[in-house]
Structure formats: C-alpha cells, structure tokens
Design a protein around this motif. Structure first.
Motif: not given
Length: 80
Positions: A4-18
């Motif tokens: 369960i993660s904050k949605a802002e992390l979806s825009g971080v390269p690699c992490i967001g894709q995972q």
C-alpha cells in the motif's frame, strides 16, 4: 504480497512501473474516496490470502523519529 503506497510514487521511474504493473494498492492520502477505495481493495486482497505491506506511520518525520501510527492498517487487520 501487495504494497500500500502513496499514489505519487507511481510517477517515479522504475518504482512507479513496478507498483502499477504489480497491481499494488495506491492511495491518495488527501482524498477520502481514495482512502475508502484502498480499504476495500485491501480487504479484498487479504480475504483472498494475499499479505499487505504498508508503513503504518504514513510518512517520515522531520527529526527521523517514529510517528504515530494511522488507524487504517489496524482496521484492515480487524476487518478480516
């Protein structure tokens, strides 16, 4: 397991894709509907036997000390 993660992390390269590719649970912390959607999705995963991983204090403190836990993860555990 699912994060369960904050949605802002979806825009971080690699992490967001995972996070998005792995169908992890993303939450907009300031949006009440997102909080409810996250809770329902978390219950669904838990009932199907998938463990959840979250950081119950929600964010980092300015001084590095552990902050108070948010009640959502406890509520999820009690619900299931």
């Amino acid at each position: 397991f699912k994060f369960i993660s904050k949605a802002e992390l979806s825009g971080v390269p690699c992490i967001g894709q995972q996070l998005t590719g792995g169908h992890h649970i993303l939450i907009e912390r300031d949006d009440r509907r997102s909080q409810l959607r996250t809770f329902k999705e978390g219950v669904k995963w838990l009932k199907s036997g998938v463990p959840l991983m979250a950081f119950p204090e929600g964010k980092r403190s300015q001084d590095g000390k552990l902050m108070d836990f948010k009640g959502g993860m406890f509520s999820l555990a009690v619900k299931v």
